[in-house]
Design a protein around this motif. Structure first.
Motif, PDB file in Angstrom:
ATOM      1  N   GLY A  49      -2.592  -1.880 -20.515  1.00  0.00           N
ATOM      2  CA  GLY A  49      -3.148  -2.110 -20.623  1.00  0.00           C
ATOM      3  C   GLY A  49      -3.553  -3.507 -20.905  1.00  0.00           C
ATOM      4  N   MET A  50      -2.375  -4.490 -20.861  1.00  0.00           N
ATOM      5  CA  MET A  50      -2.395  -5.693 -20.677  1.00  0.00           C
ATOM      6  C   MET A  50      -2.340  -6.215 -18.894  1.00  0.00           C
ATOM      7  SD  MET A  50       0.359  -6.971 -23.830  1.00  0.00           S
ATOM      8  CE  MET A  50       1.232  -7.978 -22.625  1.00  0.00           C
ATOM      9  N   LEU A  51      -1.181  -4.567 -18.938  1.00  0.00           N
ATOM     10  CA  LEU A  51      -1.453  -5.510 -17.025  1.00  0.00           C
ATOM     11  C   LEU A  51      -3.561  -5.288 -16.284  1.00  0.00           C
ATOM     12  CD1 LEU A  51       0.500  -6.008 -15.147  1.00  0.00           C
ATOM     13  CD2 LEU A  51       0.665  -3.705 -14.709  1.00  0.00           C
ATOM     14  N   ILE A  52      -3.897  -3.734 -17.115  1.00  0.00           N
ATOM     15  CA  ILE A  52      -5.286  -3.651 -16.479  1.00  0.00           C
ATOM     16  C   ILE A  52      -5.828  -4.973 -16.752  1.00  0.00           C
ATOM     17  CG2 ILE A  52      -7.304  -2.343 -17.006  1.00  0.00           C
ATOM     18  CD1 ILE A  52      -4.707  -0.158 -17.568  1.00  0.00           C
ATOM     19  N   VAL A  53      -5.723  -5.721 -18.258  1.00  0.00           N
ATOM     20  CA  VAL A  53      -6.832  -6.757 -18.462  1.00  0.00           C
ATOM     21  C   VAL A  53      -6.053  -7.974 -17.235  1.00  0.00           C
ATOM     22  CG1 VAL A  53      -6.953  -8.611 -20.362  1.00  0.00           C
ATOM     23  CG2 VAL A  53      -7.069  -6.087 -21.178  1.00  0.00           C
ATOM     24  N   PHE A  54      -4.754  -7.739 -17.291  1.00  0.00           N
ATOM     25  CA  PHE A  54      -4.552  -9.295 -16.104  1.00  0.00           C
ATOM     26  C   PHE A  54      -4.757  -8.923 -14.702  1.00  0.00           C
ATOM     27  CE2 PHE A  54      -1.019 -12.018 -14.186  1.00  0.00           C
ATOM     28  CZ  PHE A  54      -1.597 -12.929 -14.415  1.00  0.00           C
ATOM     29  N   ASN A  67       1.049  -1.274  -0.285  1.00  0.00           N
ATOM     30  CA  ASN A  67      -0.292   0.234   0.056  1.00  0.00           C
ATOM     31  C   ASN A  67       0.720   1.485   0.203  1.00  0.00           C
ATOM     32  OD1 ASN A  67      -2.743  -1.329  -0.259  1.00  0.00           O
ATOM     33  ND2 ASN A  67      -2.588  -1.312   2.161  1.00  0.00           N
ATOM     34  N   SER A  68       1.792   0.845   0.868  1.00  0.00           N
ATOM     35  CA  SER A  68       3.038   2.447   0.629  1.00  0.00           C
ATOM     36  C   SER A  68       3.829   3.092  -0.915  1.00  0.00           C
ATOM     37  CB  SER A  68       4.269   1.706   1.924  1.00  0.00           C
ATOM     38  OG  SER A  68       3.475   1.923   2.655  1.00  0.00           O
ATOM     39  N   VAL A  69       3.648   1.523  -1.715  1.00  0.00           N
ATOM     40  CA  VAL A  69       4.012   1.402  -2.787  1.00  0.00           C
ATOM     41  C   VAL A  69       3.105   2.356  -3.385  1.00  0.00           C
ATOM     42  CG1 VAL A  69       4.729   0.393  -5.027  1.00  0.00           C
ATOM     43  CG2 VAL A  69       5.516  -0.305  -2.507  1.00  0.00           C
ATOM     44  N   MET A  80       1.189   1.815  -8.691  1.00  0.00           N
ATOM     45  CA  MET A  80      -0.252   2.267  -8.966  1.00  0.00           C
ATOM     46  C   MET A  80      -0.627   0.952  -8.798  1.00  0.00           C
ATOM     47  SD  MET A  80      -1.214   5.845  -9.697  1.00  0.00           S
ATOM     48  CE  MET A  80      -3.009   5.406  -9.194  1.00  0.00           C
ATOM     49  N   PHE A  81      -0.323   0.890 -10.471  1.00  0.00           N
ATOM     50  CA  PHE A  81      -0.588  -0.460 -11.128  1.00  0.00           C
ATOM     51  C   PHE A  81      -0.245  -1.670 -10.795  1.00  0.00           C
ATOM     52  CE2 PHE A  81      -1.330   1.706 -15.925  1.00  0.00           C
ATOM     53  CZ  PHE A  81      -2.391   1.491 -15.015  1.00  0.00           C
ATOM     54  N   GLY A  82       1.138  -1.685 -10.304  1.00  0.00           N
ATOM     55  CA  GLY A  82       2.433  -2.772  -9.562  1.00  0.00           C
ATOM     56  C   GLY A  82       1.235  -3.089  -8.568  1.00  0.00           C
ATOM     57  N   ALA A  83       1.881  -2.399  -7.507  1.00  0.00           N
ATOM     58  CA  ALA A  83       0.320  -2.802  -6.176  1.00  0.00           C
ATOM     59  C   ALA A  83      -1.060  -3.136  -6.643  1.00  0.00           C
ATOM     60  CB  ALA A  83       0.426  -1.555  -5.185  1.00  0.00           C
ATOM     61  N   LEU A  84      -1.834  -2.451  -7.177  1.00  0.00           N
ATOM     62  CA  LEU A  84      -3.404  -3.303  -7.566  1.00  0.00           C
ATOM     63  C   LEU A  84      -2.943  -5.104  -7.315  1.00  0.00           C
ATOM     64  CD1 LEU A  84      -5.042   0.173  -9.038  1.00  0.00           C
ATOM     65  CD2 LEU A  84      -4.860  -0.634  -6.909  1.00  0.00           C
ATOM     66  N   PHE A  85      -2.041  -5.046  -9.101  1.00  0.00           N
ATOM     67  CA  PHE A  85      -2.267  -6.131  -9.466  1.00  0.00           C
ATOM     68  C   PHE A  85      -0.991  -7.315  -8.266  1.00  0.00           C
ATOM     69  CE2 PHE A  85       0.623  -8.773 -11.962  1.00  0.00           C
ATOM     70  CZ  PHE A  85      -0.194  -9.439 -12.730  1.00  0.00           C
ATOM     71  N   SER A  86      -0.716  -6.936  -7.809  1.00  0.00           N
ATOM     72  CA  SER A  86       0.925  -7.924  -6.700  1.00  0.00           C
ATOM     73  C   SER A  86      -0.408  -8.089  -5.522  1.00  0.00           C
ATOM     74  CB  SER A  86       1.519  -7.237  -6.814  1.00  0.00           C
ATOM     75  OG  SER A  86       1.615  -6.037  -6.174  1.00  0.00           O
ATOM     76  N   MET A 146       8.730  -7.411  -6.069  1.00  0.00           N
ATOM     77  CA  MET A 146       9.643  -7.893  -6.456  1.00  0.00           C
ATOM     78  C   MET A 146       8.767  -7.862  -7.816  1.00  0.00           C
ATOM     79  SD  MET A 146      12.571 -10.745  -6.920  1.00  0.00           S
ATOM     80  CE  MET A 146      11.627 -12.036  -5.433  1.00  0.00           C
ATOM     81  N   ILE A 147       7.977  -8.173  -8.101  1.00  0.00           N
ATOM     82  CA  ILE A 147       6.925  -8.497  -9.055  1.00  0.00           C
ATOM     83  C   ILE A 147       6.914  -6.452  -9.402  1.00  0.00           C
ATOM     84  CG2 ILE A 147       4.200  -8.676  -9.968  1.00  0.00           C
ATOM     85  CD1 ILE A 147       3.979 -10.727  -7.949  1.00  0.00           C
ATOM     86  N   ILE A 148       6.398  -5.814  -8.521  1.00  0.00           N
ATOM     87  CA  ILE A 148       6.496  -4.306  -8.089  1.00  0.00           C
ATOM     88  C   ILE A 148       7.463  -3.608  -9.596  1.00  0.00           C
ATOM     89  CG2 ILE A 148       6.408  -2.205  -7.604  1.00  0.00           C
ATOM     90  CD1 ILE A 148       4.253  -3.412  -5.668  1.00  0.00           C
TER      91      ILE A 148
END
Ligand code: ABU
Length: 723
Positions: free
Chosen positions: A603-608, A463-465, A505-511, A537-539
């Motif tokens: 876009g790909m990240l959002i879809v995933f 969340n901090s990220v 932002m994406f990375g945090a949400l996605f991970s 690491m994913i982020i």
């Protein structure tokens, strides 16, 4: 013999013939001029064509009776062709209308006289006009004939010594369309024309078609086109109304064709009386366009008659055995006397004072006329003697159709279209408020990271990220280029902040979603441990991918600030003032590809991410699973992202709108993301709700965020346990 063009580029012969006939009637009735002779005129239509005129001359030379002198021609092209040969037949030639300066050349035309002043005499009057109105830019356009080239050449030579610039000098043969385009391209405003009237009609009609007219344009034509010439038949299909519009206010620079003083000359007629008598002679026929040439055509017969009369006297005095009417083309001595007599005549005609200088020209006064309404009005008389030439303005002088003196060029004011400060300040204020909110959430996240289940369970590190990503994204609203000095750096900083911010932002949400998905789709029914470091690491990987794209792009094709010209705008106060606005925008040559690459990746990240959020939608552990909130965030980001792409493709040059919309999307998207994720946690903490009953084991011995591990039973087991 007389050469009279009744058609062609200049067809003033239609008026000249009756004027000459009238002069001959008057002279033949006189006892004091050529008392023992009767003047006879042999004439033909020479069509303003040098070939036809030359042919007519040789035909007449071969016919009886022998001609004593030549009247004409009207057109300079005809005079040039005939006068360089007629002297070889011992004939003196006297023109009523040819105005080419070339005809002053005594080597080529030794026995040529004329009642028309060479058009080069108009040039001082034109330069005086430029000076009078302080015009510093002028253009010329002329027909490719020696007559007009010589006048233009003389004008260009004269102007070389002044501070006036010639923006372009166009030459055309038969169709001036390309030359007019060039005039327009060069923003020519003061245009001096040299051509026959039939070509001037083409110029005006085509100028109308390309919009080269109006009160900004000053057309200056030679003074021998005659009355209402612009209403003549044009071959380019312009209506009379269109020709009236385009010709409105044009200037005519010429000489006097009738004595401006109402004085009786040798013929006993004052100018007004002459015109009245001439009107009767025409018997109702009307040639308004060529009416002006009636005076010179009347006078030319008188001038020749006087010359011949003096020749007869001289022949008597010098004991010639021959009479004048016994002249043959071999009699150079008689022709010498005729030429000499013409040099010596001096009389007042209906045109004014007539006397020839050593080049066979007469001195006439210049004038300027203007089309005002439907009438070409005399507005100024040129006095070449005072101060390099000045005008005496009469009849109210020149009346400019636009109400003010036209400018010689468009005044171009280059303006930088900056972002409006109010808009920048408002959106920056909102972005700063968003950043403060991010900091508050960050503080809350850090303070409660170990003590509150809602915070602890939803990966406070991640969340901090996310919040750092939000702060970076907000910062792009502040990073605007107001000048090109630091603009280049700001361009780069902005794109880096935006890319890194979005990645975080994406990375945090996605991970986070990925972790929930992994845990609840764990088919082995065994305890699954996923550390925060794995998520980080994913982020990190996503960040490295984004940064690699941006850095590579910066190396290959760096973003830089360029000024982009917006369409010019005409000032509302003055149509001659044009604003040329420009904006500073960040570009790289292939920025479309950069944007596309980032859009595809995001876009790909959002879809995933959306897929993961969907898959984990049934997980009811609120403290652990943000999937509903994440889904909502992704939905917002998708909608605002698409809008952002459209706006950046369509509106980038409309600085205010572009900045307003993009910043609005950034602020809205970022604010929604952080509030959707954090407000529920805040509310839970506030209401001190207890954690839902699930079996959790915090495996961290140190409780440090970086070593936090979430261990959870598979979905089936957990649901059984939680009942
Ligand atoms: N003055 C009318 C004709 C013009 C010229 O050809 O000289």
């Amino acid at each position: 013999m007389a050469f009279l063009p009744m058609s062609g580029g200049w067809s003033g012969g239609v008026v000249c013939l009756p004027a000459m006939e009238m002069a001959i009637e008057h002279l033949n009735a006189r006892r004091d001029i050529l008392p023992e002779h009767r003047i006879n005129l042999r004439w033909e239509n020479t069509m303003c064509d040098p070939g036809i005129c030359t042919n007519v001359m040789y035909r007449f030379l071969g016919e009886k009776p022998t001609k004593i002198a030549i009247i004409g021609a009207g057109c300079s092209t005809e005079s040039e062709a005939t006068a360089q040969a007629s002297h070889l037949w011992n004939l003196t030639q006297i023109s009523y209308g040819s105005s080419s300066p070339i005809l002053s050349n005594r080597d080529r035309f030794p026995r040529f006289f004329r009642l028309a002043s060479p058009d080069t005499t108009l040039n001082p009057a034109r330069i005086a006009l430029l000076k009078h109105y302080n015009w510093k830019r002028v253009a010329t356009i002329h027909q490719a004939l020696e007559l007009f080239s010589a006048v233009t050449q003389n004008f260009l030579e004269m102007i070389r010594d002044t501070d006036v610039n010639v923006v372009t000098s166009e030459i055309f043969d038969n169709n001036p369309i390309h030359q007019l385009d060039n005039l327009k391209k060069h923003d020519a405003r003061i245009i001096i024309v040299g051509c026959y009237a039939n070509m001037a009609l083409r110029i005006l009609c085509q100028a109308y078609k390309i919009g080269l007219y109006g009160h900004k344009i000053v057309w200056i034509f030679p003074g021998w086109y005659g009355k209402q010439w612009w209403r003549g038949e044009n071959e380019d299909g312009c209506s009379r109304e269109q020709m009236d519009i385009v010709a409105d206010g044009h200037l005519v620079n010429g000489n006097f064709y009738l004595n401006p003083k109402e004085e009786r000359g040798l013929s006993g007629l004052a100018p007004a009386e002459f015109m009245q008598a001439f009107g009767k002679k025409l018997q109702g026929a009307s040639y308004p366009q060529f009416e002006y040439v009636s005076g010179p055509c009347y006078d030319v017969i008188w001038a020749l008659a006087l010359g011949l009369n003096n020749t007869v006297t001289a022949m008597h005095r010098r004991g010639f055995t021959k009479r004048l009417d016994e002249f043959t083309y071999a009699d150079s001595d008689i022709n010498d006397l005729i030429t000499e007599s013409l040099y010596n005549i001096s009389f007042t005609g209906v045109k004014g004072d007539i006397a020839f200088d050593k080049t066979g020209n007469i001195i006439t006064q210049g004038n300027i006329q203007q089309l005002q309404g439907n009438e070409v009005t005399l507005v100024g008389i040129f006095d070449p003697t005072s101060g390099g030439g000045t005008y005496e303005w009469i009849n109210g002088g020149i009346q400019w159709p636009g109400g003010h003196v036209p400018r010689d060029s468009t005044v171009v004011i280059v303006v930088k279209r900056n972002l409006e400060m109010e808009l920048y300040a408002t959106l920056s204020g909102l972005a700063i408020a968003g950043m403060i909110m991010s900091c508050c959430f960050l503080a809350f996240n850090i303070v409660y990271r170990n003590t509150r289940l809602e915070v602890r369970m939803s990966s406070p590190n991640i969340n901090s990220v996310l919040l750092i990503g939000c702060i970076l994204t907000y910062s792009t609203v502040l990073l605007q280029s107001f000048d090109s000095q630091i603009g280049n750096i700001l361009c780069k900083v902005r794109i880096i902040c935006f890319t890194v911010g979005l990645s975080l932002m994406f990375g945090a949400l996605f991970s986070k979603t990925w972790r929930v998905y992994k845990i609840f789709s764990n088919k082995k029914m065994s305890t699954l441990r996923i550390k925060d470091s794995q998520l980080l690491m994913i982020i990190g990987v996503l960040l490295v991918i984004d940064c690699t794209i941006v850095v590579t792009w910066e190396i290959i094709d760096p973003q830089r600030i360029v000024s982009y010209q917006l369409p010019p705008e005409v000032s509302e106060e003055d149509a001659d003032i044009e604003f040329h606005p420009y904006v500073l925008i960040c570009v790289s040559d292939y920025s479309t590809y950069l944007d596309l690459t980032l859009y595809i990746k995001h876009g790909m990240l959002i879809v995933f991410g959306a897929f993961l959020a969907w898959e984990t939608r049934k997980v009811k552990i609120e403290a652990l699973n943000d999937s509903r909130q994440i889904g909502l965030c992704l939905y917002n980001i998708i909608v605002l992202g698409i809008l952002g792409v459209v706006v950046s493709l369509v509106l980038q040059k409309q600085v205010g709108l572009y900045y307003g919309l993009i910043s609005g999307f950034v602020i809205l998207g970022t604010t929604l993301t952080q509030t959707i994720i954090f407000i529920p946690k805040l509310l839970h903490v506030r209401h001190q709700e207890t954690a839902i009953g699930i079996t959790t084991t915090m495996q961290s011995g140190t409780n440090k965020n970086t070593t936090n591990v979430l261990q959870i039973l598979p979905m089936a087991q957990s649901s059984t346990q939680s009942g």
